[in-house]
Design a protein around this motif. Structure first.
Motif, mmCIF file in Angstrom:
data_model
loop_
_atom_site.group_PDB
_atom_site.id
_atom_site.type_symbol
_atom_site.label_atom_id
_atom_site.label_comp_id
_atom_site.label_asym_id
_atom_site.label_seq_id
_atom_site.Cartn_x
_atom_site.Cartn_y
_atom_site.Cartn_z
ATOM 1 N N PHE A 230 -45.039 -21.394 -101.437
ATOM 2 C CA PHE A 230 -45.151 -20.668 -100.179
ATOM 3 C C PHE A 230 -44.848 -21.623 -99.032
ATOM 4 O O PHE A 230 -45.185 -22.808 -99.103
ATOM 5 N N PRO A 231 -44.220 -21.139 -97.962
ATOM 6 C CA PRO A 231 -43.867 -22.023 -96.849
ATOM 7 C C PRO A 231 -45.095 -22.535 -96.085
ATOM 8 O O PRO A 231 -46.043 -21.780 -95.839
ATOM 9 N N ASP A 232 -45.044 -23.826 -95.728
ATOM 10 C CA ASP A 232 -46.107 -24.414 -94.908
ATOM 11 C C ASP A 232 -45.806 -24.241 -93.426
ATOM 12 O O ASP A 232 -46.709 -24.077 -92.612
ATOM 13 N N LEU A 233 -44.510 -24.290 -93.103
ATOM 14 C CA LEU A 233 -44.096 -24.171 -91.709
ATOM 15 C C LEU A 233 -44.049 -22.702 -91.308
ATOM 16 O O LEU A 233 -43.346 -21.906 -91.933
ATOM 17 N N ILE A 234 -44.808 -22.333 -90.287
ATOM 18 C CA ILE A 234 -44.890 -20.924 -89.864
ATOM 19 C C ILE A 234 -43.779 -20.631 -88.861
ATOM 20 O O ILE A 234 -43.981 -20.567 -87.647
ATOM 21 N N GLU A 235 -42.568 -20.457 -89.373
ATOM 22 C CA GLU A 235 -41.437 -20.064 -88.530
ATOM 23 C C GLU A 235 -40.392 -19.380 -89.393
ATOM 24 O O GLU A 235 -40.354 -19.559 -90.611
ATOM 25 N N GLU A 236 -39.535 -18.574 -88.752
ATOM 26 C CA GLU A 236 -38.520 -17.841 -89.502
ATOM 27 C C GLU A 236 -37.543 -18.803 -90.162
ATOM 28 O O GLU A 236 -37.093 -19.779 -89.554
ATOM 29 N N ASP A 237 -37.222 -18.523 -91.426
ATOM 30 C CA ASP A 237 -36.283 -19.343 -92.178
ATOM 31 C C ASP A 237 -34.852 -18.944 -91.780
ATOM 32 O O ASP A 237 -34.418 -17.823 -92.049
ATOM 33 N N ARG A 238 -34.141 -19.854 -91.144
ATOM 34 C CA ARG A 238 -32.805 -19.514 -90.629
ATOM 35 C C ARG A 238 -31.813 -19.197 -91.745
ATOM 36 O O ARG A 238 -30.991 -18.285 -91.616
ATOM 37 N N ALA A 239 -31.878 -19.940 -92.850
ATOM 38 C CA ALA A 239 -30.952 -19.676 -93.957
ATOM 39 C C ALA A 239 -31.206 -18.286 -94.544
ATOM 40 O O ALA A 239 -30.268 -17.541 -94.868
ATOM 41 N N ALA A 240 -32.471 -17.918 -94.675
ATOM 42 C CA ALA A 240 -32.821 -16.592 -95.188
ATOM 43 C C ALA A 240 -32.355 -15.506 -94.221
ATOM 44 O O ALA A 240 -31.812 -14.476 -94.629
ATOM 45 N N TYR A 241 -32.567 -15.744 -92.928
ATOM 46 C CA TYR A 241 -32.135 -14.787 -91.911
ATOM 47 C C TYR A 241 -30.631 -14.543 -92.013
ATOM 48 O O TYR A 241 -30.166 -13.395 -91.991
ATOM 49 N N GLU A 242 -29.848 -15.619 -92.143
ATOM 50 C CA GLU A 242 -28.393 -15.483 -92.235
ATOM 51 C C GLU A 242 -27.980 -14.779 -93.524
ATOM 52 O O GLU A 242 -27.038 -13.982 -93.539
ATOM 53 N N ALA A 243 -28.682 -15.057 -94.632
ATOM 54 C CA ALA A 243 -28.372 -14.407 -95.916
ATOM 55 C C ALA A 243 -28.660 -12.910 -95.838
ATOM 56 O O ALA A 243 -27.887 -12.080 -96.335
ATOM 57 N N ILE A 244 -29.771 -12.554 -95.197
ATOM 58 C CA ILE A 244 -30.122 -11.139 -95.033
ATOM 59 C C ILE A 244 -29.116 -10.450 -94.111
ATOM 60 O O ILE A 244 -28.646 -9.345 -94.392
ATOM 61 N N LYS A 245 -28.766 -11.114 -93.027
ATOM 62 C CA LYS A 245 -27.798 -10.545 -92.087
ATOM 63 C C LYS A 245 -26.452 -10.310 -92.782
ATOM 64 O O LYS A 245 -25.816 -9.265 -92.589
ATOM 65 N N ASP A 246 -26.039 -11.248 -93.600
ATOM 66 C CA ASP A 246 -24.782 -11.108 -94.339
ATOM 67 C C ASP A 246 -24.846 -9.926 -95.302
ATOM 68 O O ASP A 246 -23.894 -9.139 -95.406
ATOM 69 N N PHE A 247 -25.989 -9.786 -95.997
ATOM 70 C CA PHE A 247 -26.148 -8.651 -96.910
ATOM 71 C C PHE A 247 -26.070 -7.333 -96.145
ATOM 72 O O PHE A 247 -25.366 -6.398 -96.536
ATOM 73 N N LEU A 248 -26.805 -7.244 -95.038
ATOM 74 C CA LEU A 248 -26.840 -6.005 -94.257
ATOM 75 C C LEU A 248 -25.463 -5.648 -93.693
ATOM 76 O O LEU A 248 -25.063 -4.488 -93.667
ATOM 77 N N LYS A 249 -24.738 -6.668 -93.277
ATOM 78 C CA LYS A 249 -23.409 -6.458 -92.694
ATOM 79 C C LYS A 249 -22.426 -5.883 -93.710
ATOM 80 O O LYS A 249 -21.560 -5.066 -93.370
#
Length: 301
Positions: free
Chosen positions: A261-280
């Motif tokens: 589980f992530p320790d850093l409480i912030e949005e994962d940029r790589a995950a965000y880009e992967a999700i955006k690519d999927f949605l697109k």
């Protein structure tokens, strides 16, 4: 050790889906230690009565959990009111809740994931929601779990401290969005979240989920997500209240537990880009879209 979160399962008029959902839920390694609350909505019309009663008969025979309580609504509440009321009840009693609907197949480790995450981030105000579903992403380099902005509705969990920020009034929510927030809310305009807000306002949908995501987003909240889904939605066969017929969101469930589980409480940029690519690109080529459109409309007729 914090007690396990209660499970709220919402059902209506799909006995076969409900039976499968319960079968897989029972196979979870924490099922026998978990309290299950099943909320059965009343039938909307005479046409639904037989199947609603069939589902309720099925519910009488559930076993394999620490306890089972069936809550049968005398009248039809609709999915949104049913979920908001049921979640609020369990949040009030247990301060946390795991939420499932009658068309979700779970991994044997889905309840484990939820409870571990609920315990881990219990006092992290920025973490407001835990999702069990994730799109079929191509990026294999993502961590086992990560933070992201959108709150998924296919298997989720939350705490009292987060749910108290749920704003059901769409006008209150809408007034807080400017163009920049709309862009961020819609994942750079790759998902129709803002359209869902507008359609709710116009009475074209009755979504609790878009109001919950908007509530989380406007509070600057984050959601925890697995990189490989721990649930699959089997309701995209035309049988659901809000679901059409398609396989865009079909996934292979992760057969393994989530251990990191992530320790850093912030949005994962790589995950965000992967999700955006999927949605697109999720709807495929023009030819794939035409085939899907024909399939949907032929089956519906």
């Amino acid at each position: 050790m914090q007690a396990l979160a209660p499970i709220a399962l919402f059902v209506y008029n799909r006995p076969k889906h409900t039976e499968r959902t319960i079968k897989f839920l029972k196979q979870n390694e924490l099922a026998s230690e978990s309290r299950l609350f099943v909320f059965s909505d009343g039938f909307r019309s005479g046409a639904d009565e037989t199947q609603v009663l069939e589902v309720r008969e099925l519910l009488k025979h559930i076993d394999g959990f620490k306890s089972v309580e069936i809550i049968e609504a005398k009248e039809n509440m609709g999915l949104a009111k049913s979920i908001i009321t049921g979640v609020s009840r369990l949040i009030n009693d247990y301060k946390q809740v795991i939420v499932l609907e009658d068309d979700l197949i779970t991994s044997p480790y889905t309840l484990t994931y939820f409870n571990e995450a609920l315990n881990r981030y219990r006092n992290e105000d920025k973490v407001m929601h835990i999702s069990a579903y994730m799109y079929p992403l191509k990026n294999a380099g993502l961590p086992e779990s990560f933070f992201y902005r959108a709150a998924g509705s296919w298997g989720w969990a939350t705490w009292e401290r987060a749910w108290k920020h749920f704003e059901p009034d769409i006008h209150v929510l809408e007034a807080q969005f400017d163009p920049a927030k709309k862009n961020a809310f819609t994942i750079d305009q790759t998902m129709n979240f803002w359209k869902q807000v507008q359609e709710f306002k116009q009475g074209k949908n009755n979504s609790w989920a878009i109001r919950w995501y908007a509530s989380v987003f406007l509070k600057g909240g984050l959601t925890l997500n697995p990189s490989q889904s721990l649930v699959n939605n089997i309701g995209h066969d035309g049988s659901g209240i809000h679901s059409g017929i398609n396989d865009i969101y079909n996934v292979i469930i992760n057969p393994n537990p989530v251990t990191k589980f992530p320790d850093l409480i912030e949005e994962d940029r790589a995950a965000y880009e992967a999700i955006k690519d999927f949605l697109k690109h999720r709807k495929g080529s023009l030819w794939q879209r035409i085939k899907r459109y024909v399939a949907e409309h032929i089956i519906k007729k």
